[in-house]
Design an enzyme around this catalytic site. Structure first.
Site, PDB file in Angstrom:
ATOM      1  N   GLY A 489       0.822  -1.209   0.000  1.00 12.53           N
ATOM      2  CA  GLY A 489       0.000   0.000   0.000  1.00 12.53           C
ATOM      3  C   GLY A 489       0.844   1.241   0.000  1.00 12.53           C
ATOM      4  N   GLY A 490       0.176   2.388   0.181  1.00  7.53           N
ATOM      5  CA  GLY A 490       0.885   3.651   0.160  1.00  7.53           C
ATOM      6  C   GLY A 490       1.867   3.794   1.301  1.00  7.53           C
ATOM      7  N   MET A 493       4.794  -2.265   2.713  1.00  7.76           N
ATOM      8  CA  MET A 493       4.422  -3.656   2.496  1.00  7.76           C
ATOM      9  C   MET A 493       3.675  -4.207   3.714  1.00  7.76           C
ATOM     10  SD  MET A 493       7.570  -5.517   0.550  1.00  7.76           S
ATOM     11  CE  MET A 493       7.955  -5.133  -1.155  1.00  7.76           C
ATOM     12  N   ASP A 604     -10.105   7.733   1.997  1.00  3.20           N
ATOM     13  CA  ASP A 604      -9.480   6.829   1.025  1.00  3.20           C
ATOM     14  C   ASP A 604     -10.260   5.519   0.917  1.00  3.20           C
ATOM     15  OD1 ASP A 604      -7.619   6.249  -0.929  1.00  3.20           O
ATOM     16  OD2 ASP A 604      -6.127   5.463   0.458  1.00  3.20           O
TER      17      ASP A 604
END
Length: 818
Positions: A489-490, A493, A604
């Site tokens: 993801g942003g 890991m 998000d």
């Protein structure tokens, strides 16, 4: 390849449009001249003849009797030194990193031919240049940290010494960061610490894929050369450029790190070259001199100007054929912002022939249809040595040497005592050394820790309760074994792991090189330590040891919702399962929005942030971008735009005003994603199909949405259920927030969709009385499951809004978080 004229014009205007850096210390000396002069029309160099900076009268002012046409006046005079003495003394106001530039332009004059000069240069008694000579114009640039209030520059002639101009000015804060730089060595990974204490000499500064940049185009007055002469296989690369200025909001780099022009041009893989195979590297080779195996700081600049959307570009970086950085994902490193500047520092040795070779090439994670790699800029600086390692000696130094000897003896005795204790207690098993990530996430937020931050609302004691040791996490993930990676993801890991009580957990470890990880790290802890709900992923604990940022969550066996819709080998979910997942996610989101006076806006929502447990119960995850909602007397929160392309509320994007309706828009996109089983954005499709929400709404308005429904569920959906679901999704994706339903109304409508699916008519003749407007307006009798997720959860657990700190810790999933 020629550059577009508008890009060339824009490049010349950029320095005028951007803010100018103002250094705290700023000495610009025109050596050997009686007058001041300007250089590149932007900076004024003061005469050194009448200044107090020149500390000796045993020097000569020299002028060029035959200056070349168009030669800068700065290079038409020089200061000559015939004997050793401190030549210039500059008083500094800050003990920080400074730039030092020495300009040499040799010319012939009566009694002196500057091309024959041979000399050394010392700074505070530390040698920068040894037996230096030049027969052409050269600027020697050094970056060094000065701990003394006075900077002394000494010219030590073999026959005589000269200098035409001197620049000394403060570098921007954190221009050279002490910790976290990765040292590239064979078969292992090391960390190079205390980089700012080293003297660095600039060897190369390259604008990859772009034009030459002069000091006029750079806020730190640097020169950037083109990369053509260093590119090994020109057919492997092609130029890329953009006319849009870089997006600096993610904070990966600033205009002082590199100017806009560097990040607006790049080299990318030339996939049009039919002679090359599908997978190849782009390589540059830079001669660095200085003998064999000399350490160099290699700073690489990146800005994704070649992708049309996020998460398209993955590539590897090699230095001297050694893997320096695997699977670079600029989308993740730059906080989900496209075309945002980013840089990475490495320390590497030159090869046996005094060269540094840099390569970029495709990653194993690359989509075969989008294989690519880019590079925007390169800086190579020789690591000379520590400026504090060699000092001039005097009476004070003798005192300190004696004191140091005494202290050294005491330290030695103390160490012997500690060693004796250690042997008495016996050797203990040591945890396997971590595979280094080559970064220090807290370094941009110096003196920062969870216990000191003001962003959290829980006391430091509360946060301490959530701590999990790095050793336990390291052991539970088999030293972060790559085979245990279950997602990227942003933030970083995500690894599958287990704690010492055998509790299965998901471990999210910060991205190597990230410079924006701390706000997300704090946000997750702040929010998840205060809330608990069946449809929100629970935080088990966190780790901040060894400059790591690690978050530990309950393990969700079935992974993200996206992987059960498309892009994986998982069997597709049934229509009923999809509805239950959507209802669960809506309940979690509803709790966020209404669980406190202000509520929490997720910011998000997307299919990868809705996770499924072993029973396919949906839970909303990833609160790194979340924000508190507006106060009671406010309508919105004014904030910079964050989120994911394809899911981003267009009104929030336009006005930068965040409301809970922004989450509703994103959730509407997820609903269409669930229905159609395709990504929110797919740039490989034809233009009118790229954006899922826009495409689906067009079919919905034509009354033909059933034609784009996922074929795996098309024959399972009753028309009345599809109609209600489509209306709800369409309302969620309205252009303006005022036209969208609340998440509570969305939740009730989804429950009604499930009720219609299970007991509704087989045809499209739905009972008018059963139809409820998706905005939630009008009188209605709620016959479906309760949507009051603040007071009742499916498993009977009770919640009462945001919990206080004493309640939070009694509800932790495992004692390992304590």
């Amino acid at each position: 390849m020629a550059f577009p004229l508008n890009l060339i014009i824009l490049s010349s205007l950029l320095p005028l449009l951007s803010a100018t850096f103002t250094p705290q210390d700023n000495y610009l000396l025109n050596c050997g001249s009686n007058t001041n002069t300007s250089f590149f029309s932007t900076r004024s160099f003061l005469s050194d003849s009448s200044s107090s900076f020149l500390s000796t009268d045993r020097s000569i002012s020299l002028s060029n009797p035959n200056p070349p046409p168009n030669s800068p006046s700065l290079y038409n005079t020089a200061r000559i030194f015939l004997t050793k003495s401190p030549s210039y003394k500059l008083h500094l106001t800050s003990n920080t990193t400074h730039f030092l530039r020495l300009h040499f332009s040799p010319f012939k004059a009566p009694n002196f031919n500057l091309k024959t000069a041979k000399f050394s240069v010392l700074v505070n008694a530390f040698p920068l240049l040894n037996t230096f000579s030049t027969n052409s114009v050269v600027v020697k640039e050094f970056i060094l940290k000065i701990d003394s209030p006075v900077l002394e520059i000494t010219f030590l002639p073999s026959n005589f010494a000269f200098v035409n101009a001197i620049e000394v000015f403060s570098a921007p804060k954190d221009y050279i960061i002490d910790q976290g730089t990765k040292r590239v060595v064979p078969d292992s990974t090391q960390i190079f610490s205390n980089l700012s204490s080293q003297v660095l000499e600039t060897v190369h500064r390259i604008n990859v894929g772009g034009l030459k940049l002069t000091p006029f185009n750079d806020s730190l007055w640097r020169t950037w050369l083109v990369d053509d002469d260093y590119l090994l296989l020109k057919g492997a690369a092609k130029r890329a450029w953009t006319t849009h200025t870089p997006n600096y909001q993610s904070g990966g780099a600033s205009r002082e790190i590199a100017p806009d022009n560097v990040y607006m041009t790049a080299r990318e893989m030339n996939r049009d070259n039919q002679e090359l195979q599908a997978r190849f590297n782009i390589s540059w080779e830079f001669p660095v001199g200085g003998g064999r195996r000399v350490l160099h700081l290699v700073r690489l600049h990146f800005c994704d100007i070649v992708s049309s959307s996020l998460n398209q570009l993955y590539f590897n970086v090699f230095i001297n054929d050694l893997l320096a950085y695997r699977d670079v994902d600029l989308s993740a490193l730059n906080f989900h912002v496209l075309a945002s500047p980013f840089y990475v520092d490495f320390v590497a040795e030159s090869d046996g022939e005094g060269r540094v070779r840099i390569s970029v090439g495709p990653s194993d994670l690359s989509n075969p249809a989008r294989v690519n790699a880019i590079l925007n800029g390169v800086e190579i600086m020789r690591v000379v040595s520590s400026v504090s390692s060699k000092k001039g000696f005097g009476k004070k130094n003798v005192v300190w040497i004696v004191a140091g000897s005494v202290l050294g003896s005491l330290v030695f005795l103390a160490l012997l005592f500690l060693c004796g204790l250690w042997f008495c207690r016996g050797k203990k098993s040591k945890t396997k050394r971590s595979e280094s990530t080559g970064w220090t996430p807290l370094r941009r937020f110096r003196n920062s820790s969870i216990s000191r931050t003001t962003e959290g609302t829980v006391s430091s004691n509360g946060y301490q309760t959530l701590r999990i040791s790095f050793a336990e996490i390291q052991s539970g993930t088999n030293n972060f074994d790559k085979s245990l990676v279950i997602g990227v993801g942003g933030f970083g890991m995500v690894f599958k792991g287990s704690l010492k009580d055998n509790t299965k957990v998901a471990v999210k470890r910060g991205v190597p090189g990230s410079r924006q990880g701390l706000p997300e790290f704090l946000s997750e802890i702040t929010i998840l330590s205060k809330i608990r709900h069946r449809h929100l992923v629970s935080l088990v604990g966190y780790c901040e040891e060894q400059s790591e940022m690690i978050l530990v969550y309950e393990y969700m066996d079935k992974g993200p919702l996206k992987s059960h819709l498309y892009g994986s080998n998982n069997p597709p979910l049934t229509w009923k399962q999809r509805l239950e997942v959507c209802i669960g996610a809506a309940r979690g989101l509803h709790y966020l929005h209404t669980g406190s006076s202000q509520g929490i806006i997720h910011r998000d929502i997307k299919s990868t942030n809705i996770l499924l447990d072993n029973n396919y119960v949906a839970k909303v995850a990833d609160f790194g971008l979340s924000r508190s909602g507006p106060c009671l007397d406010e309508t919105h929160v004014s904030t910079g735009v964050k989120g994911s392309f394809g899911y981003l509320d267009p009104e929030y994007f336009r006005r930068q005003q965040l409301t809970d309706k922004s989450d509703v828009y994103s959730f509407g996109v997820v609903l269409f994603e669930v229905l159609c089983a395709r990504p929110a954005v797919d740039p490989l499709l034809v233009r009118e199909q790229v954006n899922l929400a826009e495409w689906a709404i067009k079919w919905q308005k034509k009354g033909m949405l059933h034609q784009i429904v996922d074929k795996n569920i098309a024959d399972q959906i009753k028309p009345c259920s599809l109609k209600k679901f489509a209306e709800t999704a369409e309302k969620c994706c309205a252009d303006y927030g005022v036209d969208r339903p609340t998440i509570g109304d969305v939740l009730w409508n989804l429950e009604h969709v499930l009720q219609l699916q299970e007991s509704g008519p087989l045809d499209d003749n739905t009972d008018a009385a059963a139809h409820v407007d998706a905005t939630g307006s009008g009188t209605r009798e709620r016959q479906g499951p309760s949507s009051d997720s603040n007071t009742e959860m499916d498993n009977g657990d009770e919640t009462s809004g945001i919990l206080n700190s004493s309640q939070v810790f009694s509800q932790l999933m495992t004692n390992a978080g304590r």
